[in-house]
Motif scaffolding. Structure first.
Motif, PDB file in Angstrom:
ATOM      1  N   THR A  25      59.218  59.666  -7.840  1.00  6.99           N
ATOM      2  CA  THR A  25      57.993  60.442  -7.582  1.00  6.99           C
ATOM      3  C   THR A  25      56.728  59.602  -7.770  1.00  6.99           C
ATOM      4  N   ARG A  26      56.850  58.423  -8.400  1.00  3.32           N
ATOM      5  CA  ARG A  26      55.678  57.544  -8.511  1.00  3.32           C
ATOM      6  C   ARG A  26      55.860  56.303  -7.628  1.00  3.32           C
ATOM      7  N   THR A  27      56.762  56.437  -6.663  1.00  8.03           N
ATOM      8  CA  THR A  27      57.047  55.310  -5.758  1.00  8.03           C
ATOM      9  C   THR A  27      56.227  55.478  -4.485  1.00  8.03           C
ATOM     10  N   ASP A  28      55.752  54.370  -3.941  1.00  7.31           N
ATOM     11  CA  ASP A  28      55.059  54.396  -2.660  1.00  7.31           C
ATOM     12  C   ASP A  28      55.980  55.050  -1.619  1.00  7.31           C
ATOM     13  N   ARG A  29      55.480  56.064  -0.918  1.00 11.40           N
ATOM     14  CA  ARG A  29      56.348  56.870  -0.045  1.00 11.40           C
ATOM     15  C   ARG A  29      57.030  56.060   1.057  1.00 11.40           C
ATOM     16  N   LYS A  30      56.244  55.155   1.659  1.00 11.38           N
ATOM     17  CA  LYS A  30      56.839  54.369   2.775  1.00 11.38           C
ATOM     18  C   LYS A  30      57.969  53.488   2.242  1.00 11.38           C
ATOM     19  N   TYR A  31      57.711  52.897   1.068  1.00  7.91           N
ATOM     20  CA  TYR A  31      58.734  52.034   0.465  1.00  7.91           C
ATOM     21  C   TYR A  31      59.970  52.865   0.088  1.00  7.91           C
ATOM     22  N   LEU A  32      59.735  54.083  -0.421  1.00  8.89           N
ATOM     23  CA  LEU A  32      60.859  54.956  -0.793  1.00  8.89           C
ATOM     24  C   LEU A  32      61.724  55.248   0.445  1.00  8.89           C
ATOM     25  N   CYS A  33      61.044  55.498   1.586  1.00 13.75           N
ATOM     26  CA  CYS A  33      61.793  55.750   2.832  1.00 13.75           C
ATOM     27  C   CYS A  33      62.670  54.550   3.167  1.00 13.75           C
ATOM     28  N   GLU A  34      62.083  53.366   2.984  1.00 18.84           N
ATOM     29  CA  GLU A  34      62.821  52.141   3.297  1.00 18.84           C
ATOM     30  C   GLU A  34      64.066  52.026   2.397  1.00 18.84           C
ATOM     31  N   VAL A  35      63.872  52.333   1.108  1.00 18.87           N
ATOM     32  CA  VAL A  35      64.990  52.249   0.157  1.00 18.87           C
ATOM     33  C   VAL A  35      66.085  53.245   0.544  1.00 18.87           C
ATOM     34  N   VAL A  36      65.667  54.484   0.821  1.00 18.34           N
ATOM     35  CA  VAL A  36      66.655  55.533   1.132  1.00 18.34           C
ATOM     36  C   VAL A  36      67.438  55.148   2.386  1.00 18.34           C
ATOM     37  N   GLU A  37      66.704  54.687   3.401  1.00 15.84           N
ATOM     38  CA  GLU A  37      67.356  54.293   4.663  1.00 15.84           C
ATOM     39  C   GLU A  37      68.357  53.147   4.423  1.00 15.84           C
ATOM     40  N   THR A  38      67.933  52.188   3.618  1.00 16.28           N
ATOM     41  CA  THR A  38      68.777  51.010   3.346  1.00 16.28           C
ATOM     42  C   THR A  38      70.064  51.398   2.627  1.00 16.28           C
ATOM     43  N   VAL A  39      69.961  52.251   1.577  1.00 15.33           N
ATOM     44  CA  VAL A  39      71.185  52.572   0.822  1.00 15.33           C
ATOM     45  C   VAL A  39      72.119  53.462   1.630  1.00 15.33           C
ATOM     46  N   ILE A  40      71.536  54.285   2.510  1.00 11.66           N
ATOM     47  CA  ILE A  40      72.426  55.106   3.362  1.00 11.66           C
ATOM     48  C   ILE A  40      73.149  54.184   4.352  1.00 11.66           C
ATOM     49  N   ASP A  41      72.429  53.210   4.876  1.00 13.03           N
ATOM     50  CA  ASP A  41      73.059  52.220   5.767  1.00 13.03           C
ATOM     51  C   ASP A  41      74.179  51.485   5.053  1.00 13.03           C
ATOM     52  N   ALA A  42      73.959  51.224   3.761  1.00 13.54           N
ATOM     53  CA  ALA A  42      74.972  50.488   2.980  1.00 13.54           C
ATOM     54  C   ALA A  42      76.163  51.380   2.628  1.00 13.54           C
ATOM     55  N   GLY A  43      76.050  52.687   2.844  1.00 12.62           N
ATOM     56  CA  GLY A  43      77.207  53.572   2.642  1.00 12.62           C
ATOM     57  C   GLY A  43      77.036  54.664   1.603  1.00 12.62           C
TER      58      GLY A  43
END
Ligand code: KIV
Ligand code: ZN
Length: 535
Positions: free
Chosen positions: A147-165
């Motif tokens: 909740t204190r993470t930059d939103r765009k960066y959070l999207c990038e993280v979420v997308e990356t870990v879903i890609d990783a499985g």
């Protein structure tokens, strides 16, 4: 209408986030006992612990994984591959194992705690999830301090870990900072901006620092999250986590507007709450929603008059729906064994024949002293006579002399590892004298953090239940004792805390070894990223 789309998965973290808060430490037997109750309650996922933290945590997770058949069993791990190996080793025998790996994603954590860059965190999250997915198909990733993470960066993280499985992605409000609407907007933002988000279950995990954890969680669910992480009685770091019973009953009671459901057997809620209090010695406040002593009590005449006409005038849900027993007055000294066995079942205790015999014997002894016996008396007997392990220290005899014309003096006889020992000592009052004497006999000197007495029922003949908290290194260990004599209850509670410290001592000794080994493993992987060895 119930459909897979509006089903909410309940992820219980009482044994991990809850247990790591001061005063809530549980030993391995207690954790297993509580995990069995969580399974009965119907939680979808039990987070059983953080295996790399200590040998004790590892062993508890492993025992739970070996025994629980219906719920998934999750183990927490940082993103280092050594942590993940350790988590996997602990849960691999579960029928439905899950690895839960996490790393912080807010700049404040990245810079000051991890001393890394955003790019490094992203890479580490990807590597960790990929590695965990090579071990199991059930992998959860948490973006700590989301909740204190930059939103765009959070999207990038979420997308990356879903890609990783990752099959579940958790968005924690680690510091309990978010407002409910704001949090709902964050979840909606992720749904709008993460391309592959539909491939994973989105989870919420709120802390209660501002007292809105349940509201925040529900707001996240309204925005599309379908897993909620919560704890019984809302225990957890600092002000606690979202309380399971409150989230579940809000979804249940307001299904008309929320349209969501869980598979929780709500009639098991009250027993789960009481069991946790019995194990930890920490009672919930009387006005606690759903499980507090006053949650269904109606004091005002107007309310009572309304209730007599129609329960729904002042009750939005029934006490029976959450398993609060009809009436607390139970049996008397003439009650037979069968009546007691049936009553135990109604209370949620499935005891073996031998255990029923023990409860029955103790019940009769107590019923000879007390006028009325209540459910709370039975709970106290069970906590003390059934679930207490063979102890190192046993109280044999206590005599206290006190009053305004005497120096309070206690004489205590104890059995320690089978040897009978006796001492007398004095103190500023009768309780202090009792504890000082026990310290002298046992040659221990733990700081007393808390001493609490409460009567389990009404009347001067009520059993006193005493909770004692002692500091043992960095942990606060609770002990509990009950007896119609408050001083005896106090001595029992103090001795119980000492016995529980003994059960943690073994763990701490082993711990030194395991932490050294795992520090090496982590360093190894950090220095050799991508190395395929399983050190
Ligand atoms: O609060 C938090 O961020 C956590 C994570 C480890 C999920 O407990
Ligand atoms: Zn947490």
């Amino acid at each position: 209408m119930k459909s897979e789309e509006n089903r909410v998965f309940i992820f219980d973290t009482t044994l991990r986030d809850g247990e790591q808060s001061p005063g809530f430490s549980m030993n391995s037997d207690e954790k297993l006992r509580f995990a069995r109750q969580l399974e009965k309650l119907g939680v979808d996922i039990i987070e059983a612990g953080f295996p790399v933290a200590s040998e004790g945590d590892f062993a508890s997770v492993q025992r739970i994984a070996g025994e629980i058949k219906k719920s998934q069993v999750a183990a927490l791990a940082r993103t280092s591959l050594g942590d993940i190996d350790r988590a996997w080793d602990a849960v691999r025998d579960a029928v439905f194992p899950r690895i839960h790996t996490f790393i912080s994603t807010s700049d404040i954590h990245i810079k000051h705690m991890l001393k890394m860059t955003r790019e490094q965190v992203l890479k580490e999250a990807h590597t960790a999830v990929k590695y965990a997915c090579s071990l199991t198909g059930n992998v959860e990733f948490s973006a700590q301090d989301a909740t204190r993470t930059d939103r765009k960066y959070l999207c990038e993280v979420v997308e990356t870990v879903i890609d990783a499985g990752a099959t579940t992605v958790n968005i924690p409000d680690t510091v309990g900072y978010a407002m409910p609407d704001e949090f709902g907007e964050l979840i909606a933002y992720l749904f709008d901006n993460v391309g592959n988000i539909k491939k994973a279950v989105i989870s919420v995990h709120s802390h209660d620092d501002l007292g809105v954890a349940v509201a925040t969680s529900i707001s996240g669910l309204k925005a599309g999250a379908r897993q909620v992480e919560c704890t019984i009685n809302g225990i957890g770091e600092r002000a606690g986590n979202a309380s399971l019973e409150e989230v579940v009953m809000a979804l249940e009671t307001r299904r008309d507007i929320l349209g969501l459901y869980t598979n929780i057997k709500t009639k098991q809620i009250y027993h789960s709450s009481r069991l946790l209090s019995d194990i930890t010695g920490v009672q919930v406040q009387p006005n606690k929603a759903i499980v507090g002593a006053n949650a269904f009590a109606h004091e005002s005449g107007i309310h009572q008059a309304g209730l007599i006409r129609d329960k729904m005038t002042y009750e939005i849900m029934t006490p029976e729906a959450v398993g609060v027993p009809d009436t607390n007055i139970v049996l008397g000294k003439h009650s037979g064994r069968n009546a007691i066995r049936e009553h135990l079942k109604k209370m949620g205790f499935d005891l073996a024949r031998k255990e029923v015999d023990i409860v029955f014997k103790r019940f009769k002894e107590l019923a000879d002293i007390k006028k009325e016996m209540f459910d709370e008396d039975i709970e106290a007997i069970i906590a003390e006579d059934i679930f207490r392990k063979p102890d190192k220290y046993k109280l044999l005899y206590l005599n206290v002399v006190s009053g305004n014309a005497a120096i309070p003096t206690a004489t205590v006889q104890m059995e320690i590892n089978g040897e009978v020992m006796q001492e007398a000592y004095f103190g500023v009052g009768p309780v202090d004298a009792t504890f000082a004497t026990i310290r002298k006999i046992t040659d221990t000197n733990h700081r007393l953090v808390k001493y609490l007495v409460h009567a389990v029922t009404e009347g001067t003949d009520a059993q006193g239940v005493v909770t004692v908290q002692l500091r043992h290194k960095k942990r606060i260990i609770s002990g509990r004792g009950s007896d119609p004599d408050v001083l005896v209850a106090s001595a029992k509670a103090y001795i119980n805390a000492l016995n529980r410290i003994e059960s943690f001592q073994y763990v701490t000794m082993q711990n030194g070894k395991s932490l050294r080994r795992y520090k090496y493993v982590n360093d190894h992987y950090r220095e050799n990223p991508g190395c395929s060895c399983r050190a």
